[in-house]
Design a protein around this motif. Structure first.
Motif, short mmCIF file in Angstrom:
data_model
loop_
_atom_site.label_atom_id
_atom_site.label_comp_id
_atom_site.label_asym_id
_atom_site.label_seq_id
_atom_site.Cartn_x
_atom_site.Cartn_y
_atom_site.Cartn_z
N ARG A 384 17.99 15.17 88.33
CA ARG A 384 19.28 15.98 88.79
C ARG A 384 19.82 17.17 87.50
NH1 ARG A 384 21.39 12.08 88.47
NH2 ARG A 384 21.48 11.72 91.47
N ILE A 385 19.29 17.12 86.29
CA ILE A 385 19.62 17.73 85.07
C ILE A 385 19.00 18.99 85.09
CG2 ILE A 385 19.00 18.51 83.11
CD1 ILE A 385 19.74 16.08 82.19
N LEU A 386 17.31 19.35 85.74
CA LEU A 386 16.33 19.99 85.97
C LEU A 386 16.94 21.50 86.96
CD1 LEU A 386 12.63 17.95 85.48
CD2 LEU A 386 14.22 20.01 84.12
N ARG A 387 17.13 20.38 88.34
CA ARG A 387 17.65 21.14 90.08
C ARG A 387 19.40 21.97 89.34
NH1 ARG A 387 15.53 19.59 94.22
NH2 ARG A 387 17.32 19.84 95.45
N ARG A 388 19.93 21.06 88.05
CA ARG A 388 21.34 22.14 87.79
C ARG A 388 20.72 23.33 87.20
NH1 ARG A 388 25.74 19.91 89.01
NH2 ARG A 388 26.51 17.66 89.39
N THR A 389 19.80 22.76 86.83
CA THR A 389 19.82 24.89 85.49
C THR A 389 18.84 25.16 86.26
OG1 THR A 389 18.11 23.08 84.15
CG2 THR A 389 20.58 23.24 83.29
N ARG A 390 17.97 24.86 87.83
CA ARG A 390 16.89 25.44 87.58
C ARG A 390 15.72 25.66 87.43
NH1 ARG A 390 19.45 30.10 92.08
NH2 ARG A 390 21.68 29.20 91.95
N LEU A 391 15.33 24.56 86.31
CA LEU A 391 14.30 24.74 85.35
C LEU A 391 12.93 23.86 86.11
CD1 LEU A 391 15.99 23.77 81.76
CD2 LEU A 391 14.99 26.42 82.59
N ASP A 392 13.42 23.99 87.48
CA ASP A 392 12.72 22.73 87.90
C ASP A 392 11.70 23.92 88.91
OD1 ASP A 392 15.52 23.60 89.62
OD2 ASP A 392 13.52 22.29 90.81
N GLU A 393 12.26 25.43 89.38
CA GLU A 393 11.80 26.13 89.53
C GLU A 393 10.67 27.66 88.51
OE1 GLU A 393 14.95 28.24 91.29
OE2 GLU A 393 14.99 26.32 93.26
N LEU A 394 10.68 26.84 87.50
CA LEU A 394 9.53 27.85 86.56
C LEU A 394 8.43 27.67 86.98
CD1 LEU A 394 11.05 27.08 82.50
CD2 LEU A 394 11.08 29.36 84.39
N PRO A 395 7.62 26.78 87.60
CA PRO A 395 6.23 26.89 87.98
C PRO A 395 6.11 27.94 89.25
CG PRO A 395 6.95 24.57 87.57
CD PRO A 395 8.40 25.36 87.64
N GLN A 396 7.52 28.40 89.03
CA GLN A 396 6.78 29.11 90.73
C GLN A 396 6.53 30.85 90.77
OE1 GLN A 396 10.55 28.63 93.46
NE2 GLN A 396 10.45 26.44 93.02
N LEU A 397 6.98 30.77 89.09
CA LEU A 397 6.33 32.19 88.16
C LEU A 397 4.51 32.32 88.66
CD1 LEU A 397 8.21 31.98 84.95
CD2 LEU A 397 8.89 33.68 86.68
N LEU A 398 3.86 31.51 88.98
CA LEU A 398 2.62 31.42 89.15
C LEU A 398 3.00 32.11 90.94
CD1 LEU A 398 1.20 28.37 87.55
CD2 LEU A 398 0.18 30.86 86.88
N ASN A 399 3.74 31.46 91.38
CA ASN A 399 3.45 31.87 92.68
C ASN A 399 3.63 33.52 93.17
OD1 ASN A 399 4.13 28.90 93.12
ND2 ASN A 399 2.89 29.30 95.02
N ILE A 400 4.86 33.76 92.34
CA ILE A 400 5.16 35.26 91.81
C ILE A 400 4.08 36.09 91.56
CG2 ILE A 400 7.02 36.84 90.65
CD1 ILE A 400 8.91 34.67 90.63
N LEU A 401 3.60 35.25 90.46
CA LEU A 401 2.66 36.36 89.53
C LEU A 401 1.23 36.79 91.22
CD1 LEU A 401 1.41 37.93 87.06
CD2 LEU A 401 0.54 34.82 87.04
N VAL A 402 0.85 35.70 91.58
CA VAL A 402 -0.52 36.11 93.03
C VAL A 402 0.20 36.40 94.17
CG1 VAL A 402 -1.33 34.10 91.68
CG2 VAL A 402 0.30 33.46 93.61
N GLY A 403 1.28 36.81 93.89
CA GLY A 403 1.70 38.49 95.07
C GLY A 403 2.20 37.04 96.49
N GLU A 404 2.53 35.63 96.33
CA GLU A 404 3.15 34.52 97.40
C GLU A 404 3.95 34.99 97.32
OE1 GLU A 404 -0.58 31.42 97.09
OE2 GLU A 404 1.19 31.49 95.92
N MET A 405 5.45 34.97 96.35
CA MET A 405 6.82 34.82 95.82
C MET A 405 6.97 36.29 95.39
SD MET A 405 7.91 31.21 95.69
CE MET A 405 9.74 31.76 95.54
#
Length: 490
Positions: A384-405
């Motif tokens: 619940r804390i991770l979702r409120r602060t959006r820290l749960d989405e930090l791994p998506q930096l890898l999706n951005i790096l490879v061009g998927e996002m």
């Protein structure tokens, strides 16, 4: 040998026939009498200019005024002995102005729908930007140039910001509230009714509905009463429904009001401008294609991709310790994997595996895909804390790096939901024309959604973003997302 197009008489269709299109040829009996002047303003042109500034074009004005504040502070300082226009004051002015504008976007200084409720809100947010920008300038000078900036200079720069930077904001906001944009709606449609209800529920709307007019038997065919309404009420805009059956009976009376300073446009264009969203249930494919819909701007796309890669790489390196710590805490808090990969639909409908820190119980889904909710009972306490602060989405930096996002774009949805939504919602598939984003225009304008109705509202914002895309808009969305994350808003 063929004859040039310019030679020979113009060939007209037979009398009574019409050229292509659905509107009959008919002269417009223009009304050339001037509208009365509004005594509360210098003129309706000033109102129009102010309304344009209110949509987010303030940053060049603010940057210039903030730079002038810093230069004047050096000039008025009894301690500073150098040239007020020398390299050191100019560097300070550049840092202060840039920091102020970035902070202004972050705290919502250009969100006029919010600021219109209270001038004190505008002043407090503006002074917060000034104080923090001054602190950034002091730190930057110490870190980069190894030079201090005097307390007198900093204090005077912040003090001058109120009249020179915030003064124009307060003046324009006051004028927009005093003389709101006056609108007449023609005909009746579901979209028109929704907009009128939305204006009625706003505390201090910047738009005032001053009348309704329909091209029916109760009104003169040439629209004399519409012209008189526009003249007597100082109408700024006439909004024509896109689904109006009697187009000819509406357009000619509306065009007669142009000499009075009125603007005529469709309800879809008006909705997009006022609510910054595309009314997907009320627009035609022709309207959607009116600005073009392509991916031919390769330079802007390359710059956006370059910025994504550079920022993603920097953030991956900078947040790696935090990510490892959070992954350990997730692992220790309830067992199960720390990371979660889920199939999502991306650019041009391609699927990919989107990464997240696990925020729900391991048994959160038992075979069937379910909508996630804002206060989902399947969340763990840490999740619940991770979702409120959006820290749960930090791994998506890898999706951005490879061009998927990308950092900014429509949020990717699951294939199970996409298959249903594409059948239920017009133009839903059009959102896949761009890369999905870590955040987006819908995320900063609409709360967490968990239904088809919520998907419609979010699509309206997503399509607005795609139709009005710019790198400046991306920067604004990123800054507002950071502000929301710091407030703990989802």
């Amino acid at each position: 040998m063929s004859r040039p197009m310019s030679e020979g008489p113009l060939s007209l269709p037979p009398e009574g026939a019409r050229l292509g299109g659905g509107v009959a040829a008919e002269p417009v009996p223009w009304d050339r009498r001037a509208a009365p002047r509004d005594p509360t303003l210098l003129g309706r042109a000033l109102v129009h200019a102010a309304s344009k500034l209110s949509t987010g074009h303030w940053w060049p004005i603010d940057a210039t005024a903030a730079a002038v504040c810093m230069l004047m502070a050096h000039r008025l300082s009894p301690v500073f002995q150098g040239d007020p226009l020398g390299p050191e004051p100019l560097r300070a002015a550049f840092i202060y102005a840039g920091s102020f504008v970035l902070l202004a976007y972050t705290v919502g200084l250009y969100d006029w729908d919010v600021l219109a409720r209270s001038r004190m809100t505008l002043v407090l947010r503006g002074m917060l930007c000034a104080v923090v920008a001054a602190a950034v300038t002091v730190v930057a000078f110490y870190a980069v140039y190894y030079r201090p900036i005097g307390r007198w200079v900093v204090t005077v720069a912040v003090a001058l910001t109120a009249p020179l930077v915030l003064g124009p904001h307060i003046y324009v906001l006051a004028q927009l509230q005093r003389r709101r944009r006056r609108v007449v709606f023609m005909g009746s449609s579901p979209l028109t009714e929704r907009m009128i209800q939305a204006f009625a529920h706003q505390d201090r709307p910047l738009c005032q509905v001053v009348g309704r007019w329909s091209p029916d038997d109760s009104h003169p065919g040439n629209g004399d009463d519409l012209v008189e309404l526009a003249r007597s009420r100082g109408v700024d805009e006439i909004v024509v429904p896109t689904s109006l059956s009697n187009v000819q009976g509406a357009l000619v009376p509306a065009l007669r009001c142009l000499p009075l300073g009125c603007r005529v446009r469709s309800e879809a264009d008006f909705h997009e401008d006022m609510f910054r969203a595309v009314p997907v249930a009320d627009v035609s494919p022709e309207w959607m294609l009116s600005r073009g819909w392509d991916a031919s701007d390769h330079l802007t796309e390359a710059l956006k991709r370059l910025g994504d890669v550079a920022l993603a790489f920097i953030l991956i390196v900078a947040t790696a310790p935090l990510l490892l710590l959070l992954a350990l805490l997730v692992k220790l808090s309830g067992g199960g994997p720390a990371f979660y990969a889920q199939t999502r639909v991306g650019h041009y409908g391609r699927t990919f595996r989107m990464l997240k820190l696990r925020t729900m119980r391991v048994d959160a889904e038992s075979g069937e895909a379910r909508w996630a909710q804002g206060d989902d009972p399947r969340q763990t306490r840490l999740g619940r804390i991770l979702r409120r602060t959006r820290l749960d989405e930090l791994p998506q930096l890898l999706n951005i790096l490879v061009g998927e996002m990308s950092f900014v774009g429509p949020r990717p949805e699951r294939p199970e939901f996409v298959a249903t939504l594409e059948k239920a919602i017009p133009y839903y598939a059009w959102r896949h024309a761009v890369r999905p984003g870590l955040t987006g225009w819908a995320q900063i304008n609409y709360p967490y959604g968990s239904s088809v109705e919520d998907a419609v509202r979010k699509l309206e914002y997503d399509l607005y973003y795609i139709r009005n895309f710019s790198l400046g808009t991306d920067l604004f969305i990123v800054l507002r997302t950071l502000a929301a994350a710091m407030r703990g808003a989802r």
